[in-house]
Design an enzyme around this catalytic site. Sequence first.
Site, PDB file in Angstrom:
ATOM      1  N   ASP A  26       0.852  -1.190   0.000  1.00 24.92           N
ATOM      2  CA  ASP A  26       0.000   0.000   0.000  1.00 24.92           C
ATOM      3  C   ASP A  26       0.890   1.242   0.000  1.00 24.92           C
ATOM      4  O   ASP A  26       1.900   1.308   0.698  1.00 24.92           O
ATOM      5  CB  ASP A  26      -0.907  -0.002   1.239  1.00 24.92           C
ATOM      6  CG  ASP A  26      -2.050   0.990   1.112  1.00 24.92           C
ATOM      7  OD1 ASP A  26      -3.202   0.555   1.005  1.00 24.92           O
ATOM      8  OD2 ASP A  26      -1.775   2.222   1.103  1.00 24.92           O
ATOM      9  N   ILE A  27       0.507   2.234  -0.803  1.00 24.69           N
ATOM     10  CA  ILE A  27       1.324   3.445  -0.956  1.00 24.69           C
ATOM     11  C   ILE A  27       1.300   4.303   0.318  1.00 24.69           C
ATOM     12  O   ILE A  27       2.215   5.106   0.537  1.00 24.69           O
ATOM     13  CB  ILE A  27       0.839   4.258  -2.181  1.00 24.69           C
ATOM     14  CG1 ILE A  27       1.945   5.141  -2.719  1.00 24.69           C
ATOM     15  CG2 ILE A  27      -0.409   5.069  -1.857  1.00 24.69           C
ATOM     16  CD1 ILE A  27       1.652   5.715  -4.098  1.00 24.69           C
ATOM     17  N   ASN A  63     -12.887  -3.105   2.425  1.00 27.28           N
ATOM     18  CA  ASN A  63     -13.865  -2.034   2.492  1.00 27.28           C
ATOM     19  C   ASN A  63     -14.782  -2.118   1.279  1.00 27.28           C
ATOM     20  O   ASN A  63     -14.333  -2.443   0.177  1.00 27.28           O
ATOM     21  CB  ASN A  63     -13.158  -0.676   2.501  1.00 27.28           C
ATOM     22  CG  ASN A  63     -12.282  -0.498   3.729  1.00 27.28           C
ATOM     23  OD1 ASN A  63     -12.684  -0.841   4.836  1.00 27.28           O
ATOM     24  ND2 ASN A  63     -11.083   0.016   3.531  1.00 27.28           N
ATOM     25  N   VAL A  91     -10.928   2.826  -3.658  1.00 30.02           N
ATOM     26  CA  VAL A  91     -10.577   2.310  -4.987  1.00 30.02           C
ATOM     27  C   VAL A  91     -11.588   1.224  -5.378  1.00 30.02           C
ATOM     28  O   VAL A  91     -11.685   0.187  -4.714  1.00 30.02           O
ATOM     29  CB  VAL A  91      -9.140   1.743  -5.004  1.00 30.02           C
ATOM     30  CG1 VAL A  91      -8.801   1.215  -6.402  1.00 30.02           C
ATOM     31  CG2 VAL A  91      -8.130   2.800  -4.559  1.00 30.02           C
ATOM     32  N   HIS A 139     -10.297  -5.485  -3.340  1.00 33.88           N
ATOM     33  CA  HIS A 139      -8.981  -5.736  -2.741  1.00 33.88           C
ATOM     34  C   HIS A 139      -9.150  -6.043  -1.271  1.00 33.88           C
ATOM     35  O   HIS A 139     -10.121  -5.609  -0.645  1.00 33.88           O
ATOM     36  CB  HIS A 139      -8.058  -4.520  -2.896  1.00 33.88           C
ATOM     37  CG  HIS A 139      -8.630  -3.233  -2.402  1.00 33.88           C
ATOM     38  ND1 HIS A 139      -9.568  -2.504  -3.114  1.00 33.88           N
ATOM     39  CD2 HIS A 139      -8.421  -2.543  -1.258  1.00 33.88           C
ATOM     40  CE1 HIS A 139      -9.897  -1.417  -2.437  1.00 33.88           C
ATOM     41  NE2 HIS A 139      -9.221  -1.425  -1.294  1.00 33.88           N
ATOM     42  N   HIS A 199      -6.900  -5.669   2.375  1.00 35.11           N
ATOM     43  CA  HIS A 199      -5.734  -5.111   3.040  1.00 35.11           C
ATOM     44  C   HIS A 199      -5.215  -6.176   4.002  1.00 35.11           C
ATOM     45  O   HIS A 199      -5.997  -6.699   4.813  1.00 35.11           O
ATOM     46  CB  HIS A 199      -6.122  -3.889   3.882  1.00 35.11           C
ATOM     47  CG  HIS A 199      -6.715  -2.753   3.119  1.00 35.11           C
ATOM     48  ND1 HIS A 199      -6.039  -1.586   2.877  1.00 35.11           N
ATOM     49  CD2 HIS A 199      -7.942  -2.584   2.552  1.00 35.11           C
ATOM     50  CE1 HIS A 199      -6.817  -0.741   2.208  1.00 35.11           C
ATOM     51  NE2 HIS A 199      -7.978  -1.328   1.996  1.00 35.11           N
TER      52      HIS A 199
HETATM   53  P1  5GP Z   1      -9.763   1.375   0.166  1.00 34.66           P
HETATM   54  O1  5GP Z   1     -10.053   2.617   0.942  1.00 34.66           O
HETATM   55  O2  5GP Z   1     -10.347   1.415  -1.215  1.00 34.66           O
HETATM   56  O3  5GP Z   1     -10.127   0.109   0.916  1.00 34.66           O
HETATM   57  O4  5GP Z   1      -8.183   1.291   0.041  1.00 34.66           O
HETATM   58  C1  5GP Z   1      -7.473   1.793  -1.039  1.00 34.66           C
HETATM   59  C2  5GP Z   1      -6.015   1.735  -0.672  1.00 34.66           C
HETATM   60  O5  5GP Z   1      -5.263   1.965  -1.844  1.00 34.66           O
HETATM   61  C3  5GP Z   1      -5.574   2.787   0.348  1.00 34.66           C
HETATM   62  O6  5GP Z   1      -5.053   2.152   1.504  1.00 34.66           O
HETATM   63  C4  5GP Z   1      -4.517   3.605  -0.404  1.00 34.66           C
HETATM   64  O7  5GP Z   1      -3.425   3.973   0.408  1.00 34.66           O
HETATM   65  C5  5GP Z   1      -4.100   2.654  -1.508  1.00 34.66           C
HETATM   66  N1  5GP Z   1      -3.639   3.336  -2.719  1.00 34.66           N
HETATM   67  C6  5GP Z   1      -4.201   4.424  -3.324  1.00 34.66           C
HETATM   68  N2  5GP Z   1      -3.518   4.760  -4.420  1.00 34.66           N
HETATM   69  C7  5GP Z   1      -2.497   3.878  -4.518  1.00 34.66           C
HETATM   70  C8  5GP Z   1      -1.442   3.711  -5.465  1.00 34.66           C
HETATM   71  O8  5GP Z   1      -1.291   4.460  -6.439  1.00 34.66           O
HETATM   72  N3  5GP Z   1      -0.576   2.696  -5.255  1.00 34.66           N
HETATM   73  C9  5GP Z   1      -0.692   1.851  -4.180  1.00 34.66           C
HETATM   74  N4  5GP Z   1       0.212   0.876  -4.062  1.00 34.66           N
HETATM   75  N5  5GP Z   1      -1.693   1.969  -3.269  1.00 34.66           N
HETATM   76  C10 5GP Z   1      -2.572   2.977  -3.446  1.00 34.66           C
END
Ligand code: 5GP
Length: 120
Positions: free
Chosen positions: A35-36, A93, A102, A106, A108
């Site tokens: 994760d970034i 999520n 996103v 996925h 985490h």
């Molecule tokens: P969500 O909130 O959709 O469950 O999690 C999305 C995750 O994607 C977040 O933890 C965020 O830090 C990660 N993320 C967003 N943009 C990027 C990216 O460009 N590269 C990577 N590796 N992770 C990302």
Amino acid sequence: MNKLYDQNNIFAKILRSEIPCNKILENENSIAFSDINPQAKIHILIIPKKPYLNFNDFTKNASLIEVESFWKLVNDVIEYTAVDEEGFRIITNSGKNGNQDVPHFHVHLLGGNNLGRMIK
Ligand code: 5GP
């Protein structure tokens, strides 16, 4: 193809190699990368390669082979990072109330330190 799927979401771009990622492991149907914006010492995202929106879409519409190899990759990453030695958390999520940012399914994988209570 799911009509609601946004081909320009960030994970779709990673899958098309349009933007880089720090790949941890991969199999035929799934990929794991860092994760970034890590929320724990170890924070890895595991995603299917095909376009599924969220948990429901994936579990309902993916083939058994995809589902099996997805969870196998999750377990492979758990073993590869050895997070199971001290414990870990898996989160997915979904939608507005889940604060899914996103729109590509996925999970985490978080570990490497104490993660505190699940919900504040
Ligand atoms: P969500 O909130 O959709 O469950 O999690 C999305 C995750 O994607 C977040 O933890 C965020 O830090 C990660 N993320 C967003 N943009 C990027 C990216 O460009 N590269 C990577 N590796 N992770 C990302």
